[in-house]
Design a protein around this motif. Structure first.
Motif, PDB file in Angstrom:
ATOM      1  N   SER A 132       0.850  -1.129   0.050  1.00 53.70           N
ATOM      2  CA  SER A 132       0.020  -0.009   0.025  1.00 53.70           C
ATOM      3  C   SER A 132       0.796   1.416   0.000  1.00 53.70           C
ATOM      4  N   MET A 133       2.058   1.094   0.343  1.00 48.26           N
ATOM      5  CA  MET A 133       3.142   2.311   0.418  1.00 48.26           C
ATOM      6  C   MET A 133       3.651   2.546  -0.717  1.00 48.26           C
ATOM      7  N   ILE A 134       3.568   1.645  -1.791  1.00 49.85           N
ATOM      8  CA  ILE A 134       4.303   1.919  -3.165  1.00 49.85           C
ATOM      9  C   ILE A 134       3.639   2.901  -3.917  1.00 49.85           C
ATOM     10  N   GLY A 135       4.060   4.049  -4.244  1.00 47.84           N
ATOM     11  CA  GLY A 135       3.801   4.793  -5.177  1.00 47.84           C
ATOM     12  C   GLY A 135       3.895   4.838  -6.512  1.00 47.84           C
ATOM     13  N   ASP A 136       3.078   5.600  -7.401  1.00 47.93           N
ATOM     14  CA  ASP A 136       3.494   5.413  -8.769  1.00 47.93           C
ATOM     15  C   ASP A 136       3.584   6.725  -9.512  1.00 47.93           C
ATOM     16  N   GLN A 137       3.544   7.829  -8.755  1.00 53.55           N
ATOM     17  CA  GLN A 137       3.616   9.362  -9.053  1.00 53.55           C
ATOM     18  C   GLN A 137       5.270   9.596  -9.010  1.00 53.55           C
ATOM     19  N   LYS A 138       5.666  10.451  -9.990  1.00 50.78           N
ATOM     20  CA  LYS A 138       7.073  10.812  -9.963  1.00 50.78           C
ATOM     21  C   LYS A 138       7.518  11.687  -8.757  1.00 50.78           C
ATOM     22  N   VAL A 139       8.546  11.025  -8.105  1.00 47.60           N
ATOM     23  CA  VAL A 139       8.826  12.092  -7.056  1.00 47.60           C
ATOM     24  C   VAL A 139       9.722  13.330  -7.591  1.00 47.60           C
ATOM     25  N   GLU A 140       9.290  14.345  -7.383  1.00 48.06           N
ATOM     26  CA  GLU A 140       9.920  15.567  -7.815  1.00 48.06           C
ATOM     27  C   GLU A 140      10.631  16.648  -6.636  1.00 48.06           C
ATOM     28  N   SER A 141      10.547  16.193  -5.485  1.00 52.81           N
ATOM     29  CA  SER A 141      10.942  17.147  -4.368  1.00 52.81           C
ATOM     30  C   SER A 141      12.484  17.087  -4.180  1.00 52.81           C
ATOM     31  N   THR A 142      13.279  16.491  -4.684  1.00 51.37           N
ATOM     32  CA  THR A 142      14.708  16.697  -4.523  1.00 51.37           C
ATOM     33  C   THR A 142      15.441  16.580  -5.642  1.00 51.37           C
ATOM     34  N   ASN A 143      16.920  16.747  -5.532  1.00 49.88           N
ATOM     35  CA  ASN A 143      17.842  16.786  -6.652  1.00 49.88           C
ATOM     36  C   ASN A 143      18.386  15.131  -6.777  1.00 49.88           C
TER      37      ASN A 143
END
Length: 673
Positions: A132-143
């Motif tokens: 349930s914790m596995i996401g599929d949205q692109k992480v954009e928050s870090t470099n």
């Protein structure tokens, strides 16, 4: 499924037996991109079933590979179901030895650890827990990213790419009633339709519904099962709490603190889970004060929570570590932003057991109410790297090597870990858990999202759970109005569609009305407000993302048929700050009150309005030019000690248009100290 490979003491429930038969058929199929979903709530025996899956896979000629999204979840999975241990998904599928730079037009490059070459034998079955914790949205928050930034996409690519013929299988096991990944409305890895349509998988799924014999007398499981039924049937009419030996309900904060102190064992505090990041910060400060730790300085023995994936140590967002050794603070200032570092040695449990890492720790986020580093702090880290390596050209081998080796760039970003939000606690469990669901009125609204939060936090406790003033709903109360979903970390009051200027949606609607725009449709997602226009003359979408305190963090527009609205992030930040208080709360030390009074008197001279937010031993001061909201808000953070003396001033975010006037204001406010 035959009894071959089944443990002799294992007597499956009817739904476990159904899952075992489906699993046996699943292993025998020749379908490519075959996925089996096992959904099960707390107490239905998922962990034991994973162990049986691994044993049966071996009898069928498969090699079982066990993994989970976080280090803590992987360790628990290994203890329960895998004598040989389990890995984090990141360790399993990404190469930590190679860093690649992504192509793009941004001044600040993005680096990623690439996906490993999947050259193991073809007959593997991947058993993935806590899906349930596995996401599929692109992480954009870090470099720094892992692979594509989409964990589910990368997991499936690693499992199936270059291995046709159906020899590889993926089993995703998780609790469909828990909170979905941050910024998602559902858990994509447990959604058969999503996997079929978006990832072209052949999907079978089974739901576990029977509580296993060992859990039938647990009042924690009984409460969780009741909440599960409310979630699945979307029942919002009544919510009440029944105390037992395992579940305690405390009505007041002083009584909660007293019980919390009594439950300490050998000066080891139990874990606290909160609804908002602000409450997390407050409980971390409270705990450290009782431990005798200095308020501003991390100390030996402090428990840390990692808030950003860290390649050097392998620690992932949500993992915990303890400080073994800590050095003096080193402050490096970049364009008005102070970055506070310390060299530390931390101890943590990794895939190979207990491990130690030594390097730089970034202090800025330790007691911040933000859930991560601010944009200004992340940008300052990049500028600092360029200052330290002036001769390197972006994109060269030397540049990437310097990125891998630079101690300041590769710092560990953490908060204190005595208290966390529920999202950070997911995948972990503790013998005893204390819960502070303190929220705004919005957070206590009747919604399935609030039930999911309560369900998830309750199932973090194995033996005892103590909850402070939980929400109670009565039949008929509040059912005649539309209710906004509770979003963990949000302290923004009001309901969806409300036009109060004190809500973020009200601020955006006011900005649109000022420009003569028609009223949009409005929907609320996790940390996201979405405004939609869909008629003949107006078509488009305005997305406003916000932080844990409700402050806007990103404004984006998508629409080709009408011109883009001239609403910037700077303007929304200015409007948001103007909606905050300008008063000094009662009980603040006299010295700090005097400092704020001087700032307050000097602000009109510079034609600025002033707002202030208090934290533990600090306050944030924002100044805004109300005649030019597009300039944004200039924000500084001032820390002080227990005697009311200021100890530091950090420029958090200062737009160029306000920099000169802010400088004069600081000089006037700091005088006569």
């Amino acid at each position: 499924m035959s009894d071959r490979g089944r443990a002799p003491d294992f007597i499956p429930t009817p739904s476990q037996d159904d899952a075992l038969r489906t699993y046996a058929e699943f292993l025998g199929s020749t379908d490519e991109r075959a996925v089996l979903i096992i959904r099960g709530a707390a107490g239905t025996g998922k962990s034991r079933l994973i162990g049986e899956f691994a044993s049966h896979a071996r009898t069928r000629g498969f090699i079982p590979v066990l993994a989970a999204p976080t280090g803590r979840a992987a360790r628990i999975l290994g203890e329960r179901a895998a004598p040989a241990g389990a890995s984090t998904i990141h360790r399993l599928i990404y190469s930590f030895d190679e860093l690649e730079e992504e192509a793009g037009d941004s001044e600040q490059p993005v680096f990623h650890y690439r996906l490993k070459a999947s050259d193991d034998p073809g007959n593997l079955v991947f058993l993935i827990d806590e899906a349930s914790m596995i996401g599929d949205q692109k992480v954009e928050s870090t470099n720094l990213r892992f692979g594509s930034g989409r964990l589910l996409l990368d997991l499936l690519a690693f499992a199936f790419w270059a291995h046709p013929g159906g020899k590889r299988k993926v089993v995703l096991i998780g609790d469909h009633c828990q909170l979905p990944p941050i910024d998602s409305d559902a858990s994509p890895a447990l959604d058969a339709g999503y996997l079929r349509s978006k990832h072209h998988c052949i999907v079978a799924d089974v739901q576990l519904v029977d509580i296993v014999r060992q859990q039938r007398n647990s009042s924690i499981i009984a409460t969780a099962s009741r909440l599960r039924g409310m979630i699945e049937q979307r029942l919002l009419h009544t919510l009440k709490w029944e105390e037992s030996g395992q579940l305690r309900v405390i009505g007041t904060a002083p009584a909660f603190e007293a019980v919390l102190k009594q439950s300490w064992s050998d000066r080891v505090p139990p874990h606290i889970v909160c609804f908002t990041n602000t409450r997390v910060r407050d409980w971390n400060s409270w705990t450290r004060n009782l431990l005798g730790r200095p308020p501003q300085d991390p100390s030996v023995g402090d428990k840390l929570l990692v808030i950003q994936n860290h390649g050097g140590s392998g620690l992932l967002n949500g993992d915990f570590a303890d400080i073994n050794r800590v050095g003096p603070r080193v402050t490096r200032s970049v364009k008005g932003v102070d970055l506070h570092f310390r060299e530390v040695e931390v101890r943590y449990t990794g895939p190979l057991g207990e491990q130690v890492w030594t390097g730089q720790l970034l202090e800025n986020s330790l007691l911040s109410p933000e859930r991560s580093l601010t944009d200004a702090e992340n940008h300052a880290r990049w500028i600092l790297f360029k200052m330290d390596h002036p001769g390197l050209k972006v994109g060269t081998v030397e540049f990437v090597s310097a990125v891998l080796a630079d101690p300041w760039w590769n710092c560990l970003c953490v908060k204190y870990g005595y208290a966390t939000t529920c999202h950070k606690a997911q995948g972990g469990e503790w013998d005893e858990v204390f819960v502070d669901p303190e929220t705004s009125s919005r957070g206590r609204s009747r919604s399935v999202e609030m039930l999911r939060w309560l369900y998830t936090v309750i199932t973090r406790a194995k033996k005892r759970l103590t909850i402070l003033a939980p929400p109670v709903w009565s039949a008929g109360e509040g059912l005649l109005r539309e209710v906004a979903p509770a979003v963990e970390g949000s302290v923004m009051p009001g309901s969806v569609g409300g036009k109060s200027p004190q809500t973020l949606e009200g601020l955006v609607l006011s900005a649109l009305a000022d420009r003569g725009w028609p009223a949009p449709q409005l929907s609320n997602h996790s940390y996201l407000l979405r405004f939609l226009w869909n008629d003949r003359s107006f078509k488009g979408r305005l997305d406003v993302r916000y932080k844990s305190d409700g402050q806007p963090s990103e404004v984006t527009w998508d629409g080709a048929m009408i011109p883009q609205p001239t609403i910037s992030l700077r303007e929304m930040q200015a409007r948001w700050w103007l909606s905050q208080s300008s008063q000094t709360p009662e009980g603040v030390a006299a010295g700090i009150t005097q400092v704020l009074d001087r700032f307050r008197a000097a602000a009109p001279v510079e034609k600025l309005s002033m707002r202030v937010q208090f934290e533990q031993y600090a306050f944030r001061l924002a100044v805004i030019d109300e005649s030019d909201l597009s300039a944004g808000a200039a924000v500084v953070r001032v820390t002080f000690n227990g005697s009311g003396q200021t100890t530091s001033l950090l420029r958090v975010d200062v737009p160029e248009q306000l920099s000169e006037r802010l400088g004069r204001l600081i000089q006037k406010g700091a005088s006569n100290e």
